[in-house]
Scaffold this active site. Structure first.
Site, PDB file in Angstrom:
ATOM      1  N   SER A  63       0.023   7.639  12.936  1.00 39.61           N
ATOM      2  CA  SER A  63      -0.956   7.224  11.928  1.00 39.61           C
ATOM      3  C   SER A  63      -2.296   7.905  12.125  1.00 39.61           C
ATOM      4  O   SER A  63      -2.908   8.397  11.177  1.00 39.61           O
ATOM      5  CB  SER A  63      -1.146   5.706  11.973  1.00 39.61           C
ATOM      6  OG  SER A  63      -0.040   5.038  11.438  1.00 39.61           O
TER       7      SER A  63
ATOM      8  N   GLN B 162       8.658  -5.685   7.044  1.00 39.54           N
ATOM      9  CA  GLN B 162       8.230  -4.605   6.172  1.00 39.54           C
ATOM     10  C   GLN B 162       9.388  -3.987   5.412  1.00 39.54           C
ATOM     11  O   GLN B 162      10.518  -3.934   5.900  1.00 39.54           O
ATOM     12  CB  GLN B 162       7.510  -3.519   6.964  1.00 39.54           C
ATOM     13  CG  GLN B 162       8.388  -2.709   7.904  1.00 39.54           C
ATOM     14  CD  GLN B 162       7.639  -1.529   8.511  1.00 39.54           C
ATOM     15  OE1 GLN B 162       6.453  -1.338   8.299  1.00 39.54           O
ATOM     16  NE2 GLN B 162       8.346  -0.730   9.275  1.00 39.54           N
TER      17      GLN B 162
ATOM     18  N   HIS C 197       5.731   4.666  16.951  1.00 40.72           N
ATOM     19  CA  HIS C 197       5.176   3.896  15.840  1.00 40.72           C
ATOM     20  C   HIS C 197       6.008   2.631  15.604  1.00 40.72           C
ATOM     21  O   HIS C 197       5.467   1.538  15.418  1.00 40.72           O
ATOM     22  CB  HIS C 197       5.171   4.781  14.591  1.00 40.72           C
ATOM     23  CG  HIS C 197       4.342   4.253  13.466  1.00 40.72           C
ATOM     24  ND1 HIS C 197       3.003   3.981  13.584  1.00 40.72           N
ATOM     25  CD2 HIS C 197       4.682   3.948  12.180  1.00 40.72           C
ATOM     26  CE1 HIS C 197       2.543   3.536  12.424  1.00 40.72           C
ATOM     27  NE2 HIS C 197       3.544   3.493  11.563  1.00 40.72           N
TER      28      HIS C 197
ATOM     29  N   TYR D  52       0.844  -1.185   0.000  1.00 41.08           N
ATOM     30  CA  TYR D  52       0.000   0.000   0.000  1.00 41.08           C
ATOM     31  C   TYR D  52       0.887   1.244   0.000  1.00 41.08           C
ATOM     32  O   TYR D  52       1.982   1.245   0.565  1.00 41.08           O
ATOM     33  CB  TYR D  52      -0.943   0.030   1.206  1.00 41.08           C
ATOM     34  CG  TYR D  52      -0.268   0.031   2.561  1.00 41.08           C
ATOM     35  CD1 TYR D  52       0.015   1.226   3.224  1.00 41.08           C
ATOM     36  CD2 TYR D  52       0.073  -1.157   3.197  1.00 41.08           C
ATOM     37  CE1 TYR D  52       0.624   1.229   4.474  1.00 41.08           C
ATOM     38  CE2 TYR D  52       0.677  -1.160   4.445  1.00 41.08           C
ATOM     39  CZ  TYR D  52       0.945   0.037   5.079  1.00 41.08           C
ATOM     40  OH  TYR D  52       1.552   0.042   6.316  1.00 41.08           O
ATOM     41  N   PRO D  53       0.427   2.311  -0.629  1.00 41.21           N
ATOM     42  CA  PRO D  53       1.144   3.581  -0.561  1.00 41.21           C
ATOM     43  C   PRO D  53       0.602   4.442   0.564  1.00 41.21           C
ATOM     44  O   PRO D  53      -0.551   4.274   0.991  1.00 41.21           O
ATOM     45  CB  PRO D  53       0.844   4.207  -1.925  1.00 41.21           C
ATOM     46  CG  PRO D  53      -0.533   3.717  -2.244  1.00 41.21           C
ATOM     47  CD  PRO D  53      -0.662   2.346  -1.624  1.00 41.21           C
ATOM     48  N   MET D  54       1.419   5.361   1.051  1.00 40.49           N
ATOM     49  CA  MET D  54       0.966   6.264   2.114  1.00 40.49           C
ATOM     50  C   MET D  54       1.701   7.593   2.031  1.00 40.49           C
ATOM     51  O   MET D  54       2.769   7.694   1.412  1.00 40.49           O
ATOM     52  CB  MET D  54       1.188   5.644   3.482  1.00 40.49           C
ATOM     53  CG  MET D  54       2.632   5.409   3.846  1.00 40.49           C
ATOM     54  SD  MET D  54       2.893   5.234   5.639  1.00 40.49           S
ATOM     55  CE  MET D  54       2.484   6.885   6.218  1.00 40.49           C
TER      56      MET D  54
END
Length: 265
Positions: free
Chosen positions: A235, A197, A184, A157-159
């Site tokens: 987030s 990740q 985080h 996914y992009p963010m």
């Protein structure tokens, strides 16, 4: 051969998302599925290529390639689109990013100051700083030059960081951003051994600011880590997310059968 095109730091990361036009499959020449699988097999020998069968309507195939040479990533893209199966295999989305280190990691000098404040001194201080520097050097090298494992599942996914009013990430000072990212990261470390990740930077390269690829053995772990980390302030207040794509790792031969290309052979 074209001259290599290498970034000054980091490796290129190219995600390709392909959809199968099943109406066009019967028109493909005999052996088209085998040819497409062969393209992927040959490229897996030349570069770090991860092949996934995608779940859902966003894509049928998700390819992730990592290489120091951008020209090889471009050549891979060309070969995928130029195979005998090309009339039925459509590139519908892509994402380009670069591996990068973290600007929020503690430096050896900062660690030395921390230890000195705790009363550590002399040879013990230097030894611990040297060990820390060695760990951080490996940590940074692993982020810049990753060798991702062949785990069964992947989520991409992009963010981007939010830039709205008081929730503007880029208006925060560095210590506050570091604090938020430390918290985080602590949430993510609870999934060590279950989720791995790769966060690669794409500011100026693609629509979002980062591309995130999660590798896991269990789909529930992907769901859980994303849910858990949504509660982190980094987030909850400052993150925006694009579409999520889930893929199941497949060999090229198994892939073409699963996505409906093999019946042309």
């Amino acid at each position: 051969m074209l001259e290599p095109v290498r970034p000054g730091e980091g490796w290129g990361v190219l995600h390709l998302f392909l959809r199968i036009d099943h109406a066009a499959v019967p028109t493909l020449p005999p052996g088209a599925a085998k040819d497409f699988a062969g393209v992927l097999e040959r490229w897996a020998e030349r570069t770090q290529l991860h092949v996934f069968s995608a779940l859902g309507h966003k894509a049928d195939v998700m390819l992730m390639a990592v290489d120091a040479d951008l020209s090889l990533l471009r050549a891979l893209q060309t070969d995928v689109q130029a195979s005998q199966a090309a009339p039925a295999v459509k590139l519908t989305w892509s994402y380009l990013s670069l591996t990068e280190g973290s600007e929020y990691t503690q430096t050896p000098e900062e660690y030395r100051e921390y230890l000195a404040g705790e009363g550590v001194e002399g040879d013990d201080l230097q030894r611990r700083v040297d060990q820390f520097a060695e760990r951080m050097a490996k940590y940074t090298d692993d982020k810049l030059h990753p060798r991702m494992p062949a785990w069964e599942l992947a989520c991409f996914y992009p963010m981007s960081h939010r830039r709205w009013g008081e929730d503007n990430w880029y208006s925060l000072d560095f210590p506050e951003r570091r604090r938020l990212m430390h918290d985080h990261g602590r949430s993510g470390r609870a999934y060590t051994g279950r989720v791995l990740q790769l966060v690669s930077g794409s500011t100026g390269l693609d629509e979002w600011e980062w591309g995130v690829t999660l590798f896991a053995h269990d789909l529930a772990d992907i769901k859980d880590i994303v849910y858990t980390m949504r509660y982190d302030e980094a987030s909850a207040r400052y993150a925006e997310f694009g579409d999520f794509v889930i893929g199941i790792r497949r060999s090229p031969a198994d892939l073409v059968a699963e996505v409906g290309l093999e019946r042309t052979t």
